[in-house]
Design an enzyme around this catalytic site. Structure first.
Site, PDB file in Angstrom:
ATOM      1  N   GLU A   9      -0.267 -13.297  -0.374  1.00 40.27           N
ATOM      2  CA  GLU A   9      -0.192 -12.095   0.635  1.00 40.27           C
ATOM      3  C   GLU A   9       1.491 -12.181   1.425  1.00 40.27           C
ATOM      4  O   GLU A   9       1.950 -11.260   1.670  1.00 40.27           O
ATOM      5  CB  GLU A   9      -1.148 -12.062   1.680  1.00 40.27           C
ATOM      6  CG  GLU A   9      -1.217 -11.022   2.521  1.00 40.27           C
ATOM      7  CD  GLU A   9      -1.598  -9.686   2.032  1.00 40.27           C
ATOM      8  OE1 GLU A   9      -1.310  -8.817   2.744  1.00 40.27           O
ATOM      9  OE2 GLU A   9      -1.878  -9.606   0.626  1.00 40.27           O
ATOM     10  N   ILE A  12       4.816 -18.313   5.114  1.00 43.67           N
ATOM     11  CA  ILE A  12       4.652 -18.725   6.663  1.00 43.67           C
ATOM     12  C   ILE A  12       5.762 -19.690   6.854  1.00 43.67           C
ATOM     13  O   ILE A  12       6.123 -20.633   6.078  1.00 43.67           O
ATOM     14  CB  ILE A  12       3.186 -19.510   6.887  1.00 43.67           C
ATOM     15  CG1 ILE A  12       1.940 -18.641   6.627  1.00 43.67           C
ATOM     16  CG2 ILE A  12       3.273 -19.917   8.230  1.00 43.67           C
ATOM     17  CD1 ILE A  12       1.778 -17.448   7.188  1.00 43.67           C
ATOM     18  N   ASP A 117     -11.179 -14.490   3.917  1.00 40.79           N
ATOM     19  CA  ASP A 117     -10.316 -15.434   3.290  1.00 40.79           C
ATOM     20  C   ASP A 117     -11.150 -16.940   3.925  1.00 40.79           C
ATOM     21  O   ASP A 117     -10.202 -17.764   4.474  1.00 40.79           O
ATOM     22  CB  ASP A 117      -8.776 -15.528   3.330  1.00 40.79           C
ATOM     23  CG  ASP A 117      -8.225 -16.579   2.287  1.00 40.79           C
ATOM     24  OD1 ASP A 117      -8.830 -17.104   1.628  1.00 40.79           O
ATOM     25  OD2 ASP A 117      -7.128 -16.721   2.639  1.00 40.79           O
TER      26      ASP A 117
END
Length: 206
Positions: A9, A12, A117
């Site tokens: 997605e 980070i 998730d």
């Protein structure tokens, strides 16, 4: 800016915000989508994630503080929770964390949010307190089936990442979940979970 995790997605990064370590999450473009549609989807998901992070905090769940949301480049700048990922905890601490994750999950569900998730990698232990992170796939839903799907994912993760003590951790999670959600709703979600698991077993036999 240091890359610390690549995900499907988004990526980070560890960055600085006012000379303090912070986390920057950026949503990647998807080449297979039309650029206009891709930009719209990434913007919507960025806004939704930041909103749910803040909303979860408002009803008592520990989540990172959101510092900035940039819809132009689809990024969220947020607080770094400097602790231990629950996946890396051992024995009694891991079991206790799973019970707390059950309570957190139930609190989300009671307030119409599914995490999307649920894994032991998406919770951090700091000073014996559990923080929920990565709401990138979170959505609003009060449907029993959606809540059962949330639980199924967590159960599957325990079965792969913590296989030797999976049942012990799952039982701890369920105790925590039931203590918040209540017996009636708990039974409905568990019944639906059994139905979903049954579908999976049937599909594998086809």
């Amino acid at each position: 800016m240091k890359l610390i995790k690549k995900g499907a997605e988004g990526d980070i990064y560890l960055v600085k915000f006012d000379n303090t370590p912070a986390i920057l999450k950026t949503r990647k473009t998807k080449p297979y989508r039309h650029p206009i549609l891709d930009n719209k989807i990434r913007k919507q998901r960025t806004i939704r994630e930041a909103s749910i992070l803040s909303e979860a905090k408002s009803f008592g769940i520990r989540t990172p503080l959101v510092y900035q949301v940039n819809t132009n480049d689809c990024t969220i700048l947020m607080q770094q929770i400097n602790g231990v990922i629950v996946r890396d905890l051992k024995d009694a601490k891991l079991k206790s964390a799973c019970a707390e994750i059950g309570r957190i999950t139930a609190t989300l569900h009671k307030n119409g949010i599914i995490h999307g998730d649920l894994t032991t990698s998406n919770f951090i232990s700091k000073n014996d307190k559990i923080y929920a992170i990565d709401f990138g796939l979170a959505q609003k839903s009060i449907r029993v089936e959606d809540h059962a799907v949330d639980l199924r994912l967590y159960k599957e993760i325990l079965g792969s990442a913590h296989v030797k003590i999976m049942q012990e951790l799952w039982d701890a999670f369920l105790r925590g979940y039931k203590s918040i959600i209540g017996t009636e709703r708990f039974n409905k979600v568990l019944t639906q979970l059994s139905i979903i698991e049954g579908r999976g077993r049937y599909a594998r036999m086809e």
